[in-house]
Design an enzyme around this catalytic site. Structure first.
Site, PDB file in Angstrom:
ATOM      1  N   ASP A 108       0.804  -0.977   0.013  1.00  0.00           N
ATOM      2  CA  ASP A 108      -0.093  -0.077   0.232  1.00  0.00           C
ATOM      3  C   ASP A 108       0.896   1.247   0.096  1.00  0.00           C
ATOM      4  O   ASP A 108       1.637   1.282   0.972  1.00  0.00           O
ATOM      5  CB  ASP A 108      -1.070  -0.213   1.222  1.00  0.00           C
TER       6      ASP A 108
ATOM      7  N   LYS B  99      -6.662   9.817  -1.929  1.00  0.00           N
ATOM      8  CA  LYS B  99      -5.946  10.609  -1.081  1.00  0.00           C
ATOM      9  C   LYS B  99      -5.095  11.492  -2.094  1.00  0.00           C
ATOM     10  O   LYS B  99      -5.452  12.361  -2.795  1.00  0.00           O
ATOM     11  CB  LYS B  99      -5.250   9.708  -0.169  1.00  0.00           C
TER      12      LYS B  99
END
Length: 400
Positions: free
Chosen positions: A196, A221
């Protein structure tokens, strides 16, 4: 705590162009030849075809390999030209053969788990901390997976014949703990390593260069960067991308074309945003580390725009007092956000597991945006309260 950052402009792994150049031009290389400057938005859900035999052949080919169909689009659930531009661009930035976008980061992770589980490889080895919902998805076995939690040194011993995936997050959410990705990739052997990379972005780290086969982003994000798009994406080799496209087609976790357009636009400023926000974050981390109202500061060696810190007083009071910084979940936006992980993002994780992963009840996670660092510091200073205010000497040290 090392607050130094490498400010050089890296080259894109798959081209000779610098990352900043690639961020602006990847996925757009064909526009000038079409007489266009801005990428078009294709909102069609379906596409006309008068060659039904040819259509059938293309659908059969997709069913066999998951490869993107040749020729014009077929149906929005198989793929979309606007989303494909974003996927091409993200793959170029991460240095992978392909990327597959989804409606959210959790949809992207779910697709990976389903792809491996469909092969009978339901066991996952994972390292805490992870994003709270990723932790919950694995722990609860909602997709039929079974997880073994371990530290990075224990990955090799945790592998089983039915292990389909090793999952890590570095820097980790929310403690910003970092992992030696190359060492973990070596320990994985033939088992795919998924990293990730949401916090680092390809600006600071490209896991594929260190042996990761899969690179996951909550594109909500930093990739989007403005708090107005929900998306996820997996950068990977073409073989795995084919499997993910088939899962996406079957489950329907597709990304809306408008979101794909916003993400492609977001990528063009990604290096500038990440570097500017990282500079502010490093300065705030330095000041927080010198403040007696703060007991501990977490800031990654590779830099970045995320800072986590543990307060001596009540963290809920800090959340209540901020005025410029927005108290909200998520991160990576142009404006600064703060939240209490034990109450929100990691609330779903068992309390003992949460604390064992370093997520203390006094920990606050700060996503630093593009505001002036002095304004951000003034807000934090007021939110931290009057108790144990630093002396004039300590303030002088914090100001450098």
């Amino acid at each position: 705590m090392d607050l130094g950052m490498d400010t050089r402009t890296p080259r894109s792994p798959r081209t000779s162009r610098a990352l900043a150049t690639e961020a602006v031009h990847a996925g757009r290389d064909d526009l000038a030849g079409q007489g266009l400057h801005a990428p078009p938005i294709d909102l069609s859900t379906t596409y006309p075809s008068y060659d039904s035999r040819g259509e059938a052949a293309r659908i059969d080919a997709f069913a066999a390999t998951g490869a993107e169909p040749d020729g014009p689009p077929v149906y929005g659930r198989l793929g979309n030209p606007t989303v494909a531009r974003f996927e091409t661009a993200l793959a170029r930035l991460e240095g992978t053969e392909a990327a597959v976008a989804f409606a959210s980061g959790m949809a992207a992770l779910s697709a990976v788990l389903l792809a491996r589980g469909s092969m009978g490889l339901r066991h996952v080895v994972a390292v805490r901390p992870l994003y709270g919902c990723s932790d919950h998805l694995l722990t609860a076995g909602l997709l039929g997976s079974e997880v073994t939690w371990t530290d990075p040194a224990g990955v090799a011993d945790a592998l089983r014949p039915d292990t389909g995936l090793v999952l890590v997050e570095s820097p980790a959410n929310p403690t910003l703990a970092e992992i030696d990705l190359r060492a973990v990739a070596h320990a994985c052997g033939s088992v795919p390593l998924l990293v990730d990379n949401t916090f680092a972005t390809p600006v600071l780290q490209r896991p594929a260069e260190h042996g990761a086969r899969l690179v996951l982003h909550s594109a909500t994000k930093y990739l989007g960067g403005h708090g107005d798009v929900l998306a996820g994406v997996v950068a990977c080799d073409e073989e795995f991308a084919g499997q993910l496209r088939q899962i996406r087609f079957a489950t329907g976790g597709v990304l809306h074309p408008l979101a794909g357009y916003l993400l492609l636009r977001g990528l063009s400023t990604l290096p500038v945003r990440v570097r500017a926000a990282s500079a502010g974050a490093a300065e705030l981390a330095r000041r927080l580390a010198a403040d007696p109202r703060v007991s501990r500061v977490h800031y990654p060696r590779i830099g970045g725009a995320m800072v986590s810190f543990e307060v001596s007083g009540d963290p809920h009071e800090v959340i209540r007092r901020v005025r410029l910084i927005t108290p909200a979940v998520s991160l990576g936006s142009v404006d600064s956000l703060i939240q209490h992980p034990a109450s929100i993002s990691h609330r779903i994780v068992d309390a003992d597991d949460r604390r064992g992963a370093g997520v203390s009840d006094r920990l606050l996670r700060l996503s630093v945006g593009l505001e002036d660092v002095e304004d951000l510091w003034a807000d934090l200073d007021g939110a931290l309260g009057e108790s144990a205010r630093p002396s004039a000497h300590q303030e002088a040290l914090a100001q450098g």
